[in-house]
Design a protein around this motif. Structure first.
Motif, PDB file in Angstrom:
ATOM      1  N   ILE A 170     -10.199  -6.306  -6.871  1.00 49.36           N
ATOM      2  CA  ILE A 170      -8.833  -6.135  -7.592  1.00 49.36           C
ATOM      3  C   ILE A 170      -8.891  -4.701  -8.302  1.00 49.36           C
ATOM      4  CG2 ILE A 170      -7.083  -6.870  -9.243  1.00 49.36           C
ATOM      5  CD1 ILE A 170      -7.547  -8.734  -6.965  1.00 49.36           C
ATOM      6  N   ASP A 171      -7.664  -3.730  -8.073  1.00 49.17           N
ATOM      7  CA  ASP A 171      -7.780  -2.608  -8.906  1.00 49.17           C
ATOM      8  C   ASP A 171      -6.694  -3.037 -10.004  1.00 49.17           C
ATOM      9  OD1 ASP A 171      -9.392  -0.690  -7.574  1.00 49.17           O
ATOM     10  OD2 ASP A 171      -7.860  -0.290  -6.110  1.00 49.17           O
ATOM     11  N   PHE A 172      -7.178  -2.864 -11.379  1.00 54.54           N
ATOM     12  CA  PHE A 172      -6.084  -2.932 -12.254  1.00 54.54           C
ATOM     13  C   PHE A 172      -5.775  -1.484 -12.722  1.00 54.54           C
ATOM     14  CE2 PHE A 172      -7.647  -7.217 -12.821  1.00 54.54           C
ATOM     15  CZ  PHE A 172      -6.510  -7.874 -12.963  1.00 54.54           C
ATOM     16  N   THR A 173      -4.709  -1.133 -12.482  1.00 53.31           N
ATOM     17  CA  THR A 173      -4.218   0.455 -12.842  1.00 53.31           C
ATOM     18  C   THR A 173      -3.213   0.581 -13.703  1.00 53.31           C
ATOM     19  OG1 THR A 173      -4.319   0.484  -9.942  1.00 53.31           O
ATOM     20  CG2 THR A 173      -3.070   2.247 -11.388  1.00 53.31           C
ATOM     21  N   ALA A 174      -3.891   1.576 -14.646  1.00 53.41           N
ATOM     22  CA  ALA A 174      -3.100   1.706 -15.655  1.00 53.41           C
ATOM     23  C   ALA A 174      -1.476   1.957 -15.436  1.00 53.41           C
ATOM     24  CB  ALA A 174      -3.236   2.809 -16.580  1.00 53.41           C
ATOM     25  N   LYS A 233      -1.979  -5.051 -11.346  1.00 51.09           N
ATOM     26  CA  LYS A 233      -2.874  -5.742 -10.635  1.00 51.09           C
ATOM     27  C   LYS A 233      -2.511  -5.273  -8.953  1.00 51.09           C
ATOM     28  CE  LYS A 233      -2.483  -9.936  -9.233  1.00 51.09           C
ATOM     29  NZ  LYS A 233      -2.604 -11.419  -9.119  1.00 51.09           N
ATOM     30  N   ASN A 234      -3.476  -4.648  -8.408  1.00 51.87           N
ATOM     31  CA  ASN A 234      -3.258  -4.289  -7.030  1.00 51.87           C
ATOM     32  C   ASN A 234      -4.767  -4.453  -6.271  1.00 51.87           C
ATOM     33  OD1 ASN A 234      -0.725  -2.823  -6.933  1.00 51.87           O
ATOM     34  ND2 ASN A 234      -1.569  -1.345  -8.342  1.00 51.87           N
ATOM     35  N   PRO A 235      -4.348  -4.797  -4.870  1.00 53.49           N
ATOM     36  CA  PRO A 235      -5.526  -5.210  -4.225  1.00 53.49           C
ATOM     37  C   PRO A 235      -6.323  -3.684  -3.635  1.00 53.49           C
ATOM     38  CG  PRO A 235      -3.543  -5.326  -2.678  1.00 53.49           C
ATOM     39  CD  PRO A 235      -3.090  -5.170  -4.381  1.00 53.49           C
ATOM     40  N   GLY A 236      -7.634  -3.814  -3.605  1.00 51.67           N
ATOM     41  CA  GLY A 236      -8.257  -2.618  -3.393  1.00 51.67           C
ATOM     42  C   GLY A 236      -9.590  -2.702  -2.713  1.00 51.67           C
ATOM     43  N   GLY A 237     -10.557  -1.796  -2.714  1.00 47.94           N
ATOM     44  CA  GLY A 237     -11.703  -1.879  -2.131  1.00 47.94           C
ATOM     45  C   GLY A 237     -11.545  -1.015  -0.749  1.00 47.94           C
ATOM     46  N   ALA A 238     -12.503   0.046  -0.784  1.00 48.70           N
ATOM     47  CA  ALA A 238     -12.095   1.044   0.294  1.00 48.70           C
ATOM     48  C   ALA A 238     -12.334   0.207   1.872  1.00 48.70           C
ATOM     49  CB  ALA A 238     -13.392   2.117   0.125  1.00 48.70           C
ATOM     50  N   PRO A 239     -13.070  -0.500   2.158  1.00 49.29           N
ATOM     51  CA  PRO A 239     -13.205  -0.977   3.531  1.00 49.29           C
ATOM     52  C   PRO A 239     -11.909  -1.781   3.840  1.00 49.29           C
ATOM     53  CG  PRO A 239     -15.263  -1.388   2.498  1.00 49.29           C
ATOM     54  CD  PRO A 239     -14.488  -0.817   1.467  1.00 49.29           C
ATOM     55  N   ALA A 275     -15.107  -9.033  -7.501  1.00 55.08           N
ATOM     56  CA  ALA A 275     -15.145  -7.663  -8.201  1.00 55.08           C
ATOM     57  C   ALA A 275     -13.606  -7.150  -8.983  1.00 55.08           C
ATOM     58  CB  ALA A 275     -15.611  -6.459  -7.332  1.00 55.08           C
ATOM     59  N   LEU A 276     -13.836  -6.501  -9.837  1.00 52.72           N
ATOM     60  CA  LEU A 276     -12.726  -5.852 -10.672  1.00 52.72           C
ATOM     61  C   LEU A 276     -12.975  -4.552 -10.830  1.00 52.72           C
ATOM     62  CD1 LEU A 276     -11.883  -8.581 -13.501  1.00 52.72           C
ATOM     63  CD2 LEU A 276     -11.156  -8.452 -10.937  1.00 52.72           C
ATOM     64  N   ALA A 277     -11.885  -3.627 -10.798  1.00 54.15           N
ATOM     65  CA  ALA A 277     -11.987  -2.102 -11.168  1.00 54.15           C
ATOM     66  C   ALA A 277     -10.851  -1.964 -12.101  1.00 54.15           C
ATOM     67  CB  ALA A 277     -12.100  -1.339  -9.981  1.00 54.15           C
ATOM     68  N   ARG A 324     -18.725  -5.569 -11.952  1.00 53.12           N
ATOM     69  CA  ARG A 324     -19.310  -6.411 -10.663  1.00 53.12           C
ATOM     70  C   ARG A 324     -20.823  -6.273 -11.069  1.00 53.12           C
ATOM     71  NH1 ARG A 324     -20.910  -2.461  -6.691  1.00 53.12           N
ATOM     72  NH2 ARG A 324     -19.990  -3.841  -4.774  1.00 53.12           N
ATOM     73  N   LYS A 325     -21.096  -6.891 -11.789  1.00 53.22           N
ATOM     74  CA  LYS A 325     -22.675  -6.980 -12.157  1.00 53.22           C
ATOM     75  C   LYS A 325     -23.246  -8.561 -12.277  1.00 53.22           C
ATOM     76  CE  LYS A 325     -23.256  -2.469 -14.299  1.00 53.22           C
ATOM     77  NZ  LYS A 325     -23.585  -1.779 -15.555  1.00 53.22           N
TER      78      LYS A 325
END
Length: 315
Positions: free
Chosen positions: A12-16, A30-36, A88-90, A106-107
């Motif tokens: 999940i990308d939490f974008t400002a 909240k946006n879906p993400g992750g390069a692959p 995972a979150l970003a 993501r730890k």
């Protein structure tokens, strides 16, 4: 049409929602993400056949991401869920030019627990396996990547790598670069940015740096240069370049994924089973990959900004 398989993180990308640093901003979308996953969705939105191999948490965010993949016609047969860790979150902040500041949670995260036993033996000649470096850290997911590459190579599948360097996810910069350098000879093609090319090779001159990457199985290198466009180099010595398309950049998140997703889609569409035979197509493939990425940066979010087939390929 043959199939694209991407392996690695989905998050999940939490974008400002306002310009500013992560310290300053107060609200996020909240946006879906992750390069692959971004690459797989891009290929699917253009009309291709794509699947993601990953592991998500058994949580609301994991369920949300699976729904996103299904909505975009991406095969989720190899998306696993676990209670070992959360999805995972970003958190992503943007400056005035749409450039990004990241903070990852993501730890560990669920994707790191994907293991080699979960890699399907489904690859065929003419398919593509694509991955990045984010999930090459020292967890089961690294061995899963190695096993996927082994199966893909045995099947005659094209193997594509985007280093996508994220130093904050690694203990040291040298650990990341060493890992990337070890994986490079295992792949057929690499997509790399100017900054990443210098970091990996420590060579300033472009052609000399590119040539340093041609070892092992590497036959094709795509170099993205932002406002300066992109170039393609082949091991046989062919070179071409395409200028960028002028747009007002809002958010660069996922632009590189949209670029490589569009490039890989064209390989699949044209049923090319060997990247050594792409020379006559490279100029066209780069043009449309640039176009797709240029469209993507005009909107916020990675997956939400990916254009469809009509938008990219209309005359």
């Amino acid at each position: 049409m043959k199939k694209l398989y991407t392996i690695g993180e989905m998050l999940i990308d939490f974008t400002a929602n306002k310009i500013g640093s992560l310290k300053e901003v107060k609200e996020f979308v909240k946006n879906p993400g992750g390069a692959p996953a971004n690459v797989a969705v891009c290929t699917a939105k253009l009309g291709g056949n794509a699947a993601v191999i990953t592991k998500l948490g058994k949580d609301a965010f994991g369920d949300f991401l699976i729904d996103i993949l299904k909505e975009n016609r991406v095969d989720t047969s190899f998306v696993f869920q676990t209670n070992e860790a959360n999805t995972a979150l970003a958190f992503v902040a943007l400056d005035q030019k749409g450039e990004r500041e990241f903070m990852f949670y993501r730890k560990p995260s669920a994707d790191l627990f994907l293991n080699e036993d979960e890699i399907p033996e489904v690859f065929q000649s003419g398919d593509i396996l694509h991955f990045g470096s984010v999930d090459l850290v020292d967890y089961p997911v690294r061995t899963a990547h190695l096993h996927a590459i082994y199966l893909a190579r045995k099947a005659g599948t094209i193997i594509s790598f985007d280093p996508n360097l994220r130093y904050s996810l690694w203990e040291t910069k040298n650990e990341l670069l060493s890992t990337v350098r070890n994986f490079i000879p295992l792949v057929d093609m690499i997509k790399v940015s100017e900054e990443e090319l210098f970091d990996i090779t420590e060579i300033k001159e472009e052609k000399e740096a590119v040539n340093r990457l041609f070892h092992g199985n590497v036959k094709l290198i795509l170099l993205t240069k932002g406002e300066k466009g992109s170039s393609a180099y082949t091991k046989k010595g062919y070179f071409c370049t395409v200028p960028s398309q002028k747009v007002i950049q809002v958010d660069a998140t996922g632009a590189g994924d949209c670029f490589i997703g569009t490039f890989l889609f064209q390989i699949l569409r044209d049923n090319k089973i060997d990247v050594s035979s792409l020379e006559e197509h490279l100029q066209t493939y780069l043009f449309y990959a640039n176009k797709a990425a240029s469209i993507a940066v005009t909107k916020k979010g990675a997956i939400p900004s990916i254009p469809d087939e009509m938008t990219v390929f209309k005359k």
